[in-house]
Each structure stands twice: as C-alpha cells, then as structure tokens.
Design a protein around this motif. Structure first.
Motif, short mmCIF file in Angstrom:
data_model
loop_
_atom_site.label_atom_id
_atom_site.label_comp_id
_atom_site.label_asym_id
_atom_site.label_seq_id
_atom_site.Cartn_x
_atom_site.Cartn_y
_atom_site.Cartn_z
N THR A 190 3.51 -8.14 -8.36
CA THR A 190 2.35 -9.04 -8.49
C THR A 190 2.52 -9.96 -9.70
OG1 THR A 190 0.94 -7.35 -7.46
CG2 THR A 190 -0.18 -9.13 -8.63
N ILE A 191 2.94 -9.38 -10.82
CA ILE A 191 3.13 -10.19 -12.04
C ILE A 191 4.23 -11.24 -11.82
CG2 ILE A 191 3.94 -10.10 -14.44
CD1 ILE A 191 2.35 -7.41 -14.67
N SER A 212 -5.92 -3.62 -7.92
CA SER A 212 -6.01 -2.36 -8.67
C SER A 212 -4.82 -2.18 -9.62
CB SER A 212 -6.03 -1.16 -7.72
OG SER A 212 -7.22 -1.17 -7.00
N ALA A 213 -3.64 -2.57 -9.15
CA ALA A 213 -2.43 -2.31 -9.93
C ALA A 213 -2.22 -3.31 -11.06
CB ALA A 213 -1.21 -2.32 -8.99
N GLY A 230 0.79 -1.23 0.00
CA GLY A 230 0.00 0.00 0.00
C GLY A 230 0.82 1.28 0.00
N THR A 231 2.11 1.18 0.31
CA THR A 231 2.95 2.40 0.35
C THR A 231 3.83 2.51 -0.89
OG1 THR A 231 4.61 1.14 1.56
CG2 THR A 231 3.05 2.41 2.87
N LYS A 232 3.71 1.55 -1.82
CA LYS A 232 4.59 1.51 -2.99
C LYS A 232 3.94 2.16 -4.21
CE LYS A 232 7.35 -2.58 -1.88
NZ LYS A 232 7.24 -2.42 -0.45
N GLU A 233 4.79 2.54 -5.18
CA GLU A 233 4.30 3.05 -6.46
C GLU A 233 3.52 1.95 -7.18
OE1 GLU A 233 4.81 6.14 -7.97
OE2 GLU A 233 5.51 6.72 -5.98
N GLU A 279 3.42 1.06 -10.28
CA GLU A 279 4.23 0.25 -11.23
C GLU A 279 5.00 -0.82 -10.49
OE1 GLU A 279 4.01 3.56 -11.30
OE2 GLU A 279 2.79 3.64 -13.15
N LYS A 280 5.52 -0.47 -9.30
CA LYS A 280 6.27 -1.43 -8.50
C LYS A 280 5.36 -2.57 -8.04
CE LYS A 280 9.80 -2.93 -6.04
NZ LYS A 280 10.83 -3.73 -6.74
#
Length: 260
Positions: free
Chosen positions: A59-60, A83-84, A48-51, A53-54
């Motif tokens: 996750t991928i 979401s990301a 939750g505190t990361k960009e 894209e990161k």
C-alpha cells in the motif's frame, strides 16, 4: 520528500483490485468537477490473504507512486489496506489528505431501534482488531451478525455479475438470513456493492443495505475543503485508470463497473 499540492491536481483512489470503483462512483457523484487517478494492484491481489506487513508495504509503495504523479489526496478504498497502512501513511504524509474506508456499521446500527444487522465482509476484515473495536462500539445499539464471505470478491474481480453462479453462491451464503431474519445488511468490502441488487433480491426488499462509499467520499471532500484544495472548476473532471497488471482487461472492467 514533501510534495507540492495543487488544487488542479487529481485525487488518487487505490484498491487491491477493481472493488474501489464503487467508492470512485461516490467520489465522482459528490465532486464531479475533480480529476481522479484510479489505481488497482491486481497483480498482488487479493490483499486479504496476505500478512499485514506485506499489505502495508504494498500500500505504501502504491501510495508513493500516486503522490509522485501529483495526487493531492488519497482514498484507500480497501478495508484490508486501510487497517494495515492508513495510520502509517498519515504519519509519513501528514500534510496530504488521506482517507480510508471501514464497514458502514454506524448508519446500519442506528437505522431503527435495536436492529439485527448482518455485516458481510472478507474473512480477513472480520478477524481484524479494527473491526472488533467497531463492533464493540455499536453492540448496545444493534445485534451484529458478522458473516465472512470467502469468494464473493472473486466474482466481481472476474466481472461475473449476471451469472446464475453468483445468485446460487448468495442463496447458499445468505440462506439463514432470509425471510425477515435481519433488518439491515452492511456491505463491508468495496467489491460487494456491485452485487447489491442480487444481495437485496436474496435477503428481501425490506432489508436496508448500507456501504461505506458515500461516507468516505464526503470525508475526502471535507478534508480537501479544510486545506483549500478543491479544484473549483465548473466542468466535469476526468478519470485515469491504472493497474499493476500489464494487460488491459482490468482497466476495461473498471470502465464497465464505473458505468454500471
């Protein structure tokens, strides 16, 4: 690379830590005969505190490892990772059932005539566009009160569920919403169901509490059924726990949380 999906293969459940165990519990309840791999990326938590894209890249990367292990479906049991990365994952693996999670705002908003609904979530989830689109969809049906809960997830990651400090944290956080100030509360992070009893205690017995675990589990079952990938076994399946941290403390906590 295209993976071979087999009925007897496991379903993967992914989270940035131990919170996704609340979703795994629902999956086991709804599909007890299936095998599961639970992977927690505690080494890189919190997401939750990361960009964005990161988070997407992490996750991928984790999803690819789980597919390499033969997972026939993936539940992304983390709002931030959903979401990301879920849209991108579906583009990359269109033939694999992939289900994300979102706050259970719909059942809460429809639980009575124009209820007051408190949505408890991480600050990141509350700032995301996806959440604002969801709120917009139900704003005519309910009065929606988003409440960022910084630090609540950390109690669950530490396994600190019975301490006085968690109760004190919730009393301070929810002070304005007690005594019939809200009709329903949405637990908008997969960690929060482990504090459900304490949240109920602080808000009062009349407040209806919702989380997204059951809906997510049912959606995964539907998608597997659609592709004829349900295992069809009669006996109970097994769960394998994995974590990106090398010590076993998180895996022990996962086992404990699964049985709570």
């Amino acid at each position: 690379m295209e993976y071979q999906l087999q009925r007897e293969n496991p379903i993967a459940v992914f989270d940035s830590g131990v919170g996704g165990i609340s979703v795994l519990r629902e999956l086991i309840r709804i599909m007890p005969e299936e095998d599961f791999i639970y992977f927690g990326d505690s080494k890189n938590a919190p997401y939750g505190t990361k960009e964005k894209e990161k988070v997407r890249d992490l996750t991928i990367g984790c999803a690819r490892k789980l597919f390499d292990q033969g997972a026939k479906g993936l539940v992304v049991a983390c709002n931030t990772a959903t979401s990301a990365a879920v849209r991108k994952l579906r583009e990359m693996y269109p033939y694999i059932p992939i289900v994300g999670i979102e706050p259970a705002l719909k059942p809460a908003a429809l639980c009575m005539e124009h209820p007051k609904v408190l949505v408890m979530a991480t600050p990141m989830t509350i700032h995301e566009e996806k959440f604002h689109v969801l709120m917009e969809r139900y704003k005519e049906k309910a009065q929606i009160l988003p409440l960022p809960c910084p630090g609540l997830m950390d109690f669950i990651e530490r396994g600190d569920l019975d301490g006085e400090d968690l109760y004190k944290y919730l009393e301070d956080l929810l002070y304005s919403y007690r005594e019939n100030q809200v009709d329903a509360a949405v637990l908008g992070c997969t960690h929060y169901p482990f504090a459900r009893k304490q949240i109920q205690q602080v808000l009062g017995e009349n407040v209806k509490i919702f989380d997204g675990g059951e809906g997510t589990a049912r959606e995964m079952k539907r998608r597997l059924q659609e592709k004829d990938l349900l295992c069809g076994r009669q006996k109970r399946g097994q769960v394998v726990f994995e974590n990106s941290l090398t010590d076993d403390s998180k895996i022990e906590l996962c086992k404990k949380l699964l049985n709570i």
